[in-house]
Design an enzyme around this catalytic site. Structure first.
Site, mmCIF file in Angstrom:
data_model
loop_
_atom_site.group_PDB
_atom_site.id
_atom_site.type_symbol
_atom_site.label_atom_id
_atom_site.label_comp_id
_atom_site.label_asym_id
_atom_site.label_seq_id
_atom_site.Cartn_x
_atom_site.Cartn_y
_atom_site.Cartn_z
ATOM 1 C CD GLU A 1 -11.814 8.797 -7.933
ATOM 2 O OE1 GLU A 1 -10.794 8.240 -7.506
ATOM 3 O OE2 GLU A 1 -12.204 9.918 -7.521
ATOM 4 C CB CYS B 1 3.486 14.363 -11.488
ATOM 5 S SG CYS B 1 3.311 13.084 -10.246
ATOM 6 C CE1 TYR C 1 -3.464 2.311 -21.262
ATOM 7 C CE2 TYR C 1 -2.644 2.071 -19.022
ATOM 8 C CZ TYR C 1 -2.490 1.888 -20.384
ATOM 9 O OH TYR C 1 -1.365 1.291 -20.853
HETATM 10 C C1 LIG Z 1 0.586 19.469 -8.629
HETATM 11 C C2 LIG Z 1 1.213 18.172 -8.184
HETATM 12 C C3 LIG Z 1 2.431 17.788 -8.714
HETATM 13 C C4 LIG Z 1 3.015 16.599 -8.313
HETATM 14 N N1 LIG Z 1 4.236 16.254 -8.846
HETATM 15 C C5 LIG Z 1 4.819 15.108 -8.454
HETATM 16 C C6 LIG Z 1 6.064 14.703 -9.011
HETATM 17 O O1 LIG Z 1 6.631 15.417 -9.863
HETATM 18 N N2 LIG Z 1 6.617 13.533 -8.583
HETATM 19 C C7 LIG Z 1 6.001 12.738 -7.659
HETATM 20 O O2 LIG Z 1 6.532 11.667 -7.325
HETATM 21 N N3 LIG Z 1 4.803 13.083 -7.116
HETATM 22 C C8 LIG Z 1 4.209 14.235 -7.490
HETATM 23 N N4 LIG Z 1 2.992 14.581 -6.966
HETATM 24 C C9 LIG Z 1 2.349 13.705 -5.966
HETATM 25 C C10 LIG Z 1 1.525 12.612 -6.627
HETATM 26 O O3 LIG Z 1 0.729 13.155 -7.626
HETATM 27 C C11 LIG Z 1 0.678 11.904 -5.585
HETATM 28 O O4 LIG Z 1 1.569 11.340 -4.653
HETATM 29 C C12 LIG Z 1 -0.186 10.801 -6.198
HETATM 30 O O5 LIG Z 1 -1.130 11.333 -7.065
HETATM 31 C C13 LIG Z 1 -0.901 10.034 -5.099
HETATM 32 O O6 LIG Z 1 -1.698 9.070 -5.679
HETATM 33 P P1 LIG Z 1 -2.844 8.361 -4.839
HETATM 34 O O7 LIG Z 1 -3.514 7.401 -5.764
HETATM 35 O O8 LIG Z 1 -2.315 7.861 -3.565
HETATM 36 O O9 LIG Z 1 -3.829 9.532 -4.425
HETATM 37 P P2 LIG Z 1 -4.706 10.598 -5.301
HETATM 38 O O10 LIG Z 1 -4.000 10.890 -6.548
HETATM 39 O O11 LIG Z 1 -4.986 11.653 -4.337
HETATM 40 O O12 LIG Z 1 -6.002 9.750 -5.609
HETATM 41 C C14 LIG Z 1 -6.912 9.378 -4.633
HETATM 42 C C15 LIG Z 1 -8.275 9.231 -5.249
HETATM 43 O O13 LIG Z 1 -9.162 8.710 -4.277
HETATM 44 C C16 LIG Z 1 -10.427 9.297 -4.435
HETATM 45 N N5 LIG Z 1 -11.141 9.215 -3.164
HETATM 46 C C17 LIG Z 1 -10.808 9.783 -1.993
HETATM 47 N N6 LIG Z 1 -11.707 9.480 -1.037
HETATM 48 C C18 LIG Z 1 -12.629 8.681 -1.628
HETATM 49 C C19 LIG Z 1 -13.801 8.050 -1.165
HETATM 50 N N7 LIG Z 1 -14.220 8.183 0.095
HETATM 51 N N8 LIG Z 1 -14.517 7.317 -2.036
HETATM 52 C C20 LIG Z 1 -14.116 7.179 -3.325
HETATM 53 N N9 LIG Z 1 -13.007 7.775 -3.815
HETATM 54 C C21 LIG Z 1 -12.271 8.509 -2.982
HETATM 55 C C22 LIG Z 1 -10.096 10.737 -4.821
HETATM 56 O O14 LIG Z 1 -11.191 11.324 -5.507
HETATM 57 C C23 LIG Z 1 -8.878 10.553 -5.723
HETATM 58 O O15 LIG Z 1 -9.251 10.494 -7.068
HETATM 59 C C24 LIG Z 1 2.368 15.770 -7.362
HETATM 60 C C25 LIG Z 1 1.129 16.151 -6.832
HETATM 61 C C26 LIG Z 1 0.553 17.341 -7.236
HETATM 62 C C27 LIG Z 1 -0.776 17.743 -6.658
#
Ligand SMILES: Cc1cc2nc3c(=O)[nH]c(=O)nc-3n(C[C@H](O)[C@H](O)[C@H](O)COP(=O)(O)OP(=O)(O)OC[C@H]3O[C@@H](n4cnc5c(N)ncnc54)[C@H](O)[C@@H]3O)c2cc1C
Length: 453
Positions: A35, A45, A64
């Site tokens: 990460e 969210c 966690y």
């Molecule tokens: C303000 C806000 C409110 C939201 N509210 C809702 C809601 O009410 N309901 C809902 O369903 N969804 C909601 N969402 C959307 C939801 O939060 C996202 O869909 C979800 O967090 C996506 O999870 P993810 O693990 O795919 O990506 P992310 O949460 O974007 O995590 C990806 C991780 O990968 C890491 N990363 C990226 N590139 C690299 C790399 N090259 N090397 C190492 N690490 C890397 C990043 O640092 C990040 O920590 C909301 C989003 C936001 C911003």
């Protein structure tokens, strides 16, 4: 057999769901999470509620910690490790530890869960008081700025659900808020009559919405702070804080460079096992496509609920299991001050664009029996004239919205036709619904229209 190693890139919703599921299925598997940031497994969210102060401390959003995963689940979480390259031929990834020290990690299976990034294509984004609300570290900085500098006037660029939730939070903090929206409507994909309700709620809470106002540049002062946002043909709004909420783009470059197929949406193409086009590499969450169950097409709908499910399936399969995730119907609910707004499936325009023959009804009803202070509900149902199949539903109201949109989402999953919805046995008691639930009233109106045609 030598110990197998699963490497996961990204440690939030999709990445940690994949890691936890894989650990559950295979206690012997070596699991490494890389990460690039300093936090894992937090509730993105909840960020707007941390901003408003409803969530007092950022630690409350962390589900966690990295230590928990290391100690209790034997998952080797490595923070501040940014993956810079994937070499599928040699089954290894290159990373930079603390932005400097090169590290190479070999894998047997790889899950890409790199999420999405805010779309930032406006000159001036580097100015010191320009923020996004997309990750924990950035939102901690934003809240500290608000509490220390006490800005009085914010300009939010974009009126998607993140822009609206942040507007609510900033008003909660006593700020004057202006939203610039480049299109004719708030909340992309929302039907005009539902959008009007949202605009009324914004107006009612003193938020000024300027539509057809595409932000062009952010201008600043000699100290490197933003002072105004220029938009459209000559408009300008002064700002002491600028919040960019212009959408999310999939972080798929790492995968693309490694030869992993990218879909037409720009996100990583996956099958129902979350497998990419490259053997042993899975992808999940905001970096990946998802199949839309109404259109049958791959689409890009970055949501937390989907990221968790996709991550779980990716982790299960990477650990030798047989999970599948068939897709989504595009369900979303959000709170704009007192108003809840929700949608599932397609709107009329989207349905037409996908080759359906859409028809629609809009009804108003109440959230519970009128005699115990039911609140108005506005609901729109979209169906296909050729088959009677439900295609979508949107709603707005002060209560009972999420419960009902979920019923419509179930109906979409079940590919129900409007006539099959007429007598759904939905719960009824005066404190929860009128005797004819708004969804049934909408289905009845739709049925009448179908019968007449
Ligand atoms: C303000 C806000 C409110 C939201 N509210 C809702 C809601 O009410 N309901 C809902 O369903 N969804 C909601 N969402 C959307 C939801 O939060 C996202 O869909 C979800 O967090 C996506 O999870 P993810 O693990 O795919 O990506 P992310 O949460 O974007 O995590 C990806 C991780 O990968 C890491 N990363 C990226 N590139 C690299 C790399 N090259 N090397 C190492 N690490 C890397 C990043 O640092 C990040 O920590 C909301 C989003 C936001 C911003």
């Amino acid at each position: 057999m030598p110990q197998q190693r699963l490497v996961i890139i990204g440690g939030v919703a999709a990445g940690m769901s994949a890691a936890s599921r894989a650990r559950k299925l295979d206690p012997q598997l070596e699991i490494v999470v890389l990460e690039k940031g300093r936090h894992v497994s937090y509730g993105t969210c909840g960020l707007p509620y941390y901003l408003s102060g409803q969530v007092a401390d950022a630690s409350e959003l962390v589900v966690y910690t990295a230590e928990f995963f290391r100690e209790k689940r034997s998952i080797d979480v490595r923070l501040e490790h940014e993956v810079t390259e994937i070499e599928p031929g040699r089954k290894r990834v290159h990373a930079l530890r603390s932005r400097a020290q090169p590290v190479v990690v070999e894998y047997d299976k790889l899950v890409i869960a790199t999420g999405g990034a805010p779309a930032l294509d406006i000159p001036g984004v580097q100015l010191s008081n320009v923020f996004t609300c997309n990750d924990l570290a950035g939102t901690i900085r934003l809240r500290a700025f608000i509490e220390e500098q006490r800005p009085r006037r914010a300009v939010i660029v974009g009126s998607g659900y993140i822009g609206l939730e942040v507007a609510d939070a900033l008003v909660h903090r006593g700020m004057e808020v202006v939203i610039l929206e480049r299109s004719e409507s708030v909340l992309e994909g929302i039907e005009p009559e539902i959008g009007e309700r949202v605009e009324k709620a914004l107006h009612g809470h003193g938020v000024r919405l300027i539509k057809n106002a595409a932000a062009r540049t952010i201008s600043g002062n000699a100290q490197g702070g933003a002072t105004a946002v220029q938009y459209g043909a000559g408009g300008s709004e002064p700002a002491e804080l600028v919040l960019l909420a212009t959408g999310i783009v999939p972080r798929s470059e790492l995968a693309a460079t490694a030869g992993v197929r990218i879909g037409r949406t720009g996100a990583i193409a996956v099958d129902e096992r979350m497998l990419t086009s490259v053997n042993s590499i899975y992808a999940a969450g905001d970096c990946a496509e998802v199949r839309h169950l109404v259109t049958g097409q791959p689409t890009y709908l970055p949501l937390g609920t989907t990221a968790n499910k996709q991550g779980r399936v990716a982790g299960e399969n990477a650990a030798g299991g047989h999970g599948r995730f068939d897709g989504v119907v595009g369900t979303l609910v959000t709170q704009v001050f007192d108003l809840a707004v929700a949608k599932t499936g397609l709107n009329v325009e989207q349905a037409r664009a996908h080759g359906f023959q859409p028809d629609a009804v809009t009804i108003t009803s109440t959230s519970r029996a009128k005699y115990i202070a039911g609140k108005p509900i506005l609901a729109k149902l979209v169906w296909d004239r050729a088959t009677g199949r439900l295609l979508g539903c949107q709603m707005a109201g002060e209560e009972g919205i999420a419960k009902r949109i979920d019923v419509a989402a179930m109906a979409l999953h079940a590919r129900m036709r409007v006539p099959e919805m007429l007598h759904l046995d939905l719960s009824y008691a005066p404190p929860f619904a009128p005797v004819w639930d708004p969804l049934l009233i909408a289905a009845n109106e739709a049925h009448k229209k179908i019968s007449r045609s």
